[in-house]
Motif scaffolding. Structure first.
Motif, PDB file in Angstrom:
ATOM      1  N   SER A 101      15.448  17.866  47.900  1.00 16.17           N
ATOM      2  CA  SER A 101      15.359  16.621  48.657  1.00 16.17           C
ATOM      3  C   SER A 101      16.665  16.417  49.392  1.00 16.17           C
ATOM      4  O   SER A 101      17.739  16.445  48.780  1.00 16.17           O
ATOM      5  CB  SER A 101      15.093  15.431  47.744  1.00 16.17           C
ATOM      6  OG  SER A 101      15.121  14.244  48.517  1.00 16.17           O
ATOM      7  N   THR A 102      16.577  16.231  50.706  1.00 13.89           N
ATOM      8  CA  THR A 102      17.774  15.962  51.500  1.00 13.89           C
ATOM      9  C   THR A 102      17.993  14.462  51.665  1.00 13.89           C
ATOM     10  O   THR A 102      18.882  14.032  52.382  1.00 13.89           O
ATOM     11  CB  THR A 102      17.689  16.654  52.877  1.00 13.89           C
ATOM     12  OG1 THR A 102      16.487  16.260  53.533  1.00 13.89           O
ATOM     13  CG2 THR A 102      17.717  18.167  52.724  1.00 13.89           C
TER      14      THR A 102
ATOM     15  N   SER B 185      11.916  21.681  51.618  1.00 12.07           N
ATOM     16  CA  SER B 185      12.664  20.441  51.419  1.00 12.07           C
ATOM     17  C   SER B 185      11.777  19.237  51.672  1.00 12.07           C
ATOM     18  O   SER B 185      10.786  19.319  52.393  1.00 12.07           O
ATOM     19  CB  SER B 185      13.886  20.396  52.347  1.00 12.07           C
ATOM     20  OG  SER B 185      13.497  20.420  53.706  1.00 12.07           O
TER      21      SER B 185
ATOM     22  N   GLY C 243      18.039  23.500  53.772  1.00 12.36           N
ATOM     23  CA  GLY C 243      17.457  22.151  53.787  1.00 12.36           C
ATOM     24  C   GLY C 243      18.295  21.183  54.595  1.00 12.36           C
ATOM     25  O   GLY C 243      17.763  20.384  55.378  1.00 12.36           O
ATOM     26  N   ARG C 244      19.600  21.255  54.406  1.00  8.30           N
ATOM     27  CA  ARG C 244      20.493  20.354  55.153  1.00  8.30           C
ATOM     28  C   ARG C 244      20.489  20.675  56.647  1.00  8.30           C
ATOM     29  O   ARG C 244      20.500  19.779  57.488  1.00  8.30           O
ATOM     30  CB  ARG C 244      21.919  20.469  54.616  1.00  8.30           C
ATOM     31  CG  ARG C 244      22.094  19.822  53.265  1.00  8.30           C
ATOM     32  CD  ARG C 244      23.523  19.987  52.788  1.00  8.30           C
ATOM     33  NE  ARG C 244      23.747  19.181  51.591  1.00  8.30           N
ATOM     34  CZ  ARG C 244      24.696  19.437  50.722  1.00  8.30           C
ATOM     35  NH1 ARG C 244      25.511  20.464  50.887  1.00  8.30           N
ATOM     36  NH2 ARG C 244      24.843  18.671  49.670  1.00  8.30           N
TER      37      ARG C 244
ATOM     38  N   HIS D 110      17.252  19.485  58.382  1.00 13.50           N
ATOM     39  CA  HIS D 110      17.027  18.039  58.324  1.00 13.50           C
ATOM     40  C   HIS D 110      17.201  17.456  59.727  1.00 13.50           C
ATOM     41  O   HIS D 110      18.121  17.845  60.423  1.00 13.50           O
ATOM     42  CB  HIS D 110      18.038  17.405  57.343  1.00 13.50           C
ATOM     43  CG  HIS D 110      17.791  15.962  57.071  1.00 13.50           C
ATOM     44  ND1 HIS D 110      16.937  15.546  56.084  1.00 13.50           N
ATOM     45  CD2 HIS D 110      18.253  14.855  57.670  1.00 13.50           C
ATOM     46  CE1 HIS D 110      16.908  14.215  56.081  1.00 13.50           C
ATOM     47  NE2 HIS D 110      17.704  13.779  57.042  1.00 13.50           N
ATOM     48  N   PRO D 111      16.331  16.606  60.249  1.00  9.30           N
ATOM     49  CA  PRO D 111      15.362  15.805  59.505  1.00  9.30           C
ATOM     50  C   PRO D 111      13.995  16.467  59.304  1.00  9.30           C
ATOM     51  O   PRO D 111      13.114  15.861  58.723  1.00  9.30           O
ATOM     52  CB  PRO D 111      15.220  14.554  60.367  1.00  9.30           C
ATOM     53  CG  PRO D 111      15.403  15.057  61.766  1.00  9.30           C
ATOM     54  CD  PRO D 111      16.438  16.162  61.646  1.00  9.30           C
TER      55      PRO D 111
ATOM     56  N   PRO E 160       9.073  16.236  59.759  1.00 13.05           N
ATOM     57  CA  PRO E 160       9.872  15.702  58.658  1.00 13.05           C
ATOM     58  C   PRO E 160       9.045  15.396  57.406  1.00 13.05           C
ATOM     59  O   PRO E 160       9.607  15.063  56.367  1.00 13.05           O
ATOM     60  CB  PRO E 160      10.468  14.426  59.243  1.00 13.05           C
ATOM     61  CG  PRO E 160       9.512  14.013  60.301  1.00 13.05           C
ATOM     62  CD  PRO E 160       8.913  15.273  60.839  1.00 13.05           C
TER      63      PRO E 160
ATOM     64  N   THR F 102      12.443  15.388  53.072  1.00 12.78           N
ATOM     65  CA  THR F 102      13.518  14.735  53.814  1.00 12.78           C
ATOM     66  C   THR F 102      13.667  13.253  53.508  1.00 12.78           C
ATOM     67  O   THR F 102      14.716  12.676  53.797  1.00 12.78           O
ATOM     68  CB  THR F 102      13.308  14.912  55.326  1.00 12.78           C
ATOM     69  OG1 THR F 102      12.079  14.300  55.693  1.00 12.78           O
ATOM     70  CG2 THR F 102      13.281  16.386  55.706  1.00 12.78           C
TER      71      THR F 102
ATOM     72  N   GLU G 266      11.462  19.328  57.573  1.00 15.23           N
ATOM     73  CA  GLU G 266      11.429  20.057  56.316  1.00 15.23           C
ATOM     74  C   GLU G 266      11.780  21.518  56.571  1.00 15.23           C
ATOM     75  O   GLU G 266      11.338  22.110  57.557  1.00 15.23           O
ATOM     76  CB  GLU G 266      10.049  19.963  55.656  1.00 15.23           C
ATOM     77  CG  GLU G 266       9.744  18.586  55.109  1.00 15.23           C
ATOM     78  CD  GLU G 266       8.520  18.533  54.214  1.00 15.23           C
ATOM     79  OE1 GLU G 266       7.889  19.588  53.956  1.00 15.23           O
ATOM     80  OE2 GLU G 266       8.195  17.431  53.745  1.00 15.23           O
TER      81      GLU G 266
END
Length: 138
Positions: free
Chosen positions: A107-108, A80, A16-17, A20-21, A50, A82, A23
């Motif tokens: 959720s990031t 995820s 997820g990280r 990012h940005p 995103p 964002t 999904e």
């Protein structure tokens, strides 16, 4: 309740990280009928968005054939968010078609002041969303 190893938890959060940005999305497969997540399978978000995720249809077909050959099933389907909390959107709910899967959302975005991400798990069956406890093991 979702029981997940620290290693798998970390891989989902890292995916997820990393994406990012946009999904991130993917699957954690496990032995058919056991409900035990074992094999981390990050997927490409074909939408590259995103605010939306979409599995590539060819990749998804290949994944399901591979899981079938290995006597596996999707135990976790994750993606995820964002910019919003880790809770299924109406679109997420409409696409949830694996009644035995745990739907994990990361959720990031820092939406709750508790840090840079949230990790939550849900069951989604016939449009009904039920949050479940997550137990992380060594």
């Amino acid at each position: 309740m979702l029981t997940i190893s620290q290693a798998l938890y970390d891989q989902i959060v890292e995916h997820g990280r990393k994406d990012h940005p946009d999904e991130a999305c993917g699957v954690v497969a496990g032995p058919v009928g056991e409900g035990r997540p074992e094999r981390f399978i990050p997927m490409l978000n074909a939408a590259r968005s995103p605010t939306f995720y979409e599995f590539d249809s060819a990749d998804l077909l290949k994944l399901y054939r591979e899981m079938d050959d290995r006597d596996e099933e999707p135990v976790i389907i994750y993606h995820s968010h964002t910019a919003t909390e880790a809770y299924p959107s109406r679109t997420d709910i409409s696409y949830a078609n694996e009644p035995n899967a745990h739907y994990v959302l990361v959720s990031t975005a820092d939406t709750d002041g508790e840090g840079p991400f949230q990790f939550r798990s849900f069951r989604i069956v016939d449009g009904a969303v039920t949050e479940e406890e997550v137990q992380v093991t060594a």
